[in-house]
Structure formats: structure tokens, C-alpha cells
Design an enzyme around this catalytic site. Structure first.
Site, PDB file in Angstrom:
ATOM      1  N   ASP A  74       0.782  -1.246   0.000  1.00 51.52           N
ATOM      2  CA  ASP A  74       0.000   0.000   0.000  1.00 51.52           C
ATOM      3  C   ASP A  74       0.813   1.296   0.000  1.00 51.52           C
ATOM      4  OD1 ASP A  74      -1.938  -1.930   0.223  1.00 51.52           O
ATOM      5  OD2 ASP A  74      -2.732  -1.263   2.147  1.00 51.52           O
ATOM      6  N   LYS A  77      -6.991  -4.654  -3.240  1.00 45.46           N
ATOM      7  CA  LYS A  77      -7.753  -5.173  -2.104  1.00 45.46           C
ATOM      8  C   LYS A  77      -8.766  -4.148  -1.625  1.00 45.46           C
ATOM      9  CE  LYS A  77      -4.035  -4.053   1.202  1.00 45.46           C
ATOM     10  NZ  LYS A  77      -4.729  -3.146   2.111  1.00 45.46           N
ATOM     11  N   CYS A  99      -1.883  -2.523   7.727  1.00 45.32           N
ATOM     12  CA  CYS A  99      -1.811  -3.469   6.615  1.00 45.32           C
ATOM     13  C   CYS A  99      -0.508  -4.249   6.566  1.00 45.32           C
ATOM     14  CB  CYS A  99      -2.085  -2.741   5.301  1.00 45.32           C
ATOM     15  SG  CYS A  99      -3.765  -2.057   5.271  1.00 45.32           S
TER      16      CYS A  99
END
Length: 196
Positions: free
Chosen positions: A9, A104, A146
């Protein structure tokens, strides 16, 4: 041994100036690029994930309602909406070495890279099995959300996991330290990229 790198990310909305900015996020993007350029043969596969949320709706309760304040635990401000600049990789991240892109959170809350799908529509677990990956290094954003979720899922998939602690940044120092302690207790290694 087949080793993969997970880049988690590293997106505009999670770096300085973004909707959910992590302090030091842009520097992490640049350091990951430098690290990959210095070690082009280190990884057999490089996975890069992105939050890729739907523009309509609350993405399964992930986005706080417009009339409510996000709790920053399970509800969040609108971020990383599919097709927007905020959802794109940070420009300091060189993605030329990425072999698998993962999206995602498409309509649902998702933290771990294992909850995403590859551009080909498969799962991360399927891709790891197909490639014979035994070892995973994890870098990216944010350490306390994450990154930790992805590292723990990597361990749950019966692979050896390392978190490169100079190539991650978290939302807060205390929760990031707790996250790294959790992955260590679960069996992962936490080490600087210079020792990888």
C-alpha cells in the site's frame, strides 16, 4: 528457497498530503525503490498491493458515514478510491520490478494483501503456491495496520516472513512497535534491509 517481496500500500493517500497520510511514507517509497535497484536479483517475485475501494457506498462499513466522525479503528475517511490519484502508487515508488499487482478492499474492508486479488483475478495464496514461494519479506505502509496484517497472514500460510523495519512506516510509534512485537511473537523476523 524462493523469496518474494510484498510491497504494501505505498499509495498517494497513505503518504504526506493524502487522505490518510503516514508520516515518512514518501521516504519509505523512495527507500524501497533504492533497495530494489541495489538488489535486482534478490527476489523471485515482487507483489505490490493497493487499497482499491469502491467510489459508491461505504465499502462494507469501512468508510465512515458522511455525517459521522471516523473512529480510525474500523471506520475511516474516504481513501484510495479506485481510479483516483489517491489510489495510485506514490511516484517515488519504482514499480518496474513489480511482477504481481494486487488490489484489495473492493467493496469490503481489507487490510492484508492476502485479502486482495491479482490483476489476473487470482488470489495471492494461489500465486505464491504457483511460484513456489517459501519466504516473504514485507515492506510498506502502514506498519500498524496493513503491514502487520499481511505479515501475520504470511506466517499463517506456513511461509518464513521477515519485516524490513527501515522500509516501513506506521500511523503511530506505539502501535507500530506493538505491531512489530506481534509479528515477532508469531514467528517472523524484524530486521533492517541491510541485513536481509
Amino acid at each position: 528457497m524462493t523469496r518474494a517481496l510484498f510491497i504494501i500500500d505505498v499509495q498517494n493517500d497513505f503518504t504526506e498530503g493524502g487522505a490518510l497520510a503516514v508520516e515518512g511514507g514518501a521516504a519509505v517509497a523512495a527507500r524501497i525503490s533504492t533497495y530494489l535497484a541495489a538488489h535486482p536479483e534478490r527476489y523471485d517475485a515482487v507483489f505490490a498491493s493497493r487499497d482499491w475501494h469502491d467510489a459508491a457506498g461505504d465499502n462494507g462499513g469501512h468508510f465512515a458515514p458522511s455525517d459521522a466522525v471516523p473512529d480510525f479503528v474500523s471506520t475511516w475517511p474516504v481513501h484510495c478510491v479506485a481510479g483516483t490519484t489517491g489510489a495510485e502508487y506514490h511516484p517515488a515508488l519504482d514499480t518496474s520490478a513489480v511482477t504481481l499487482h494486487v488490489r484489495k478492499g473492493q467493496g469490503v474492508p481489507a487490510y492484508s494483501i492476502f485479502e486482495g486479488t491479482t490483476d489476473g483475478g487470482g488470489t495471492v495464496s494461489e500465486a505464491l503456491d504457483r511460484l513456489g514461494v517459501t519466504d516473504i519479506d514485507v515492506v510498506g505502509l502502514a506498519t500498524d495496520y496493513c503491514v502487520v496484517a499481511s505479515a501475520l497472514d504470511g506466517l499463517a500460510s506456513a511461509r518464513t516472513v521477515r519485516v524490513l523495519d527501515d522500509l516501513v512506516a506506521g500511523v503511530a510509534a506505539d502501535s507500530s512497535a506493538t505491531a512489530l512485537a506481534r509479528v515477532t511473537e508469531a514467528g517472523a523476523s524484524v530486521l533492517p534491509s541491510s541485513a536481509a
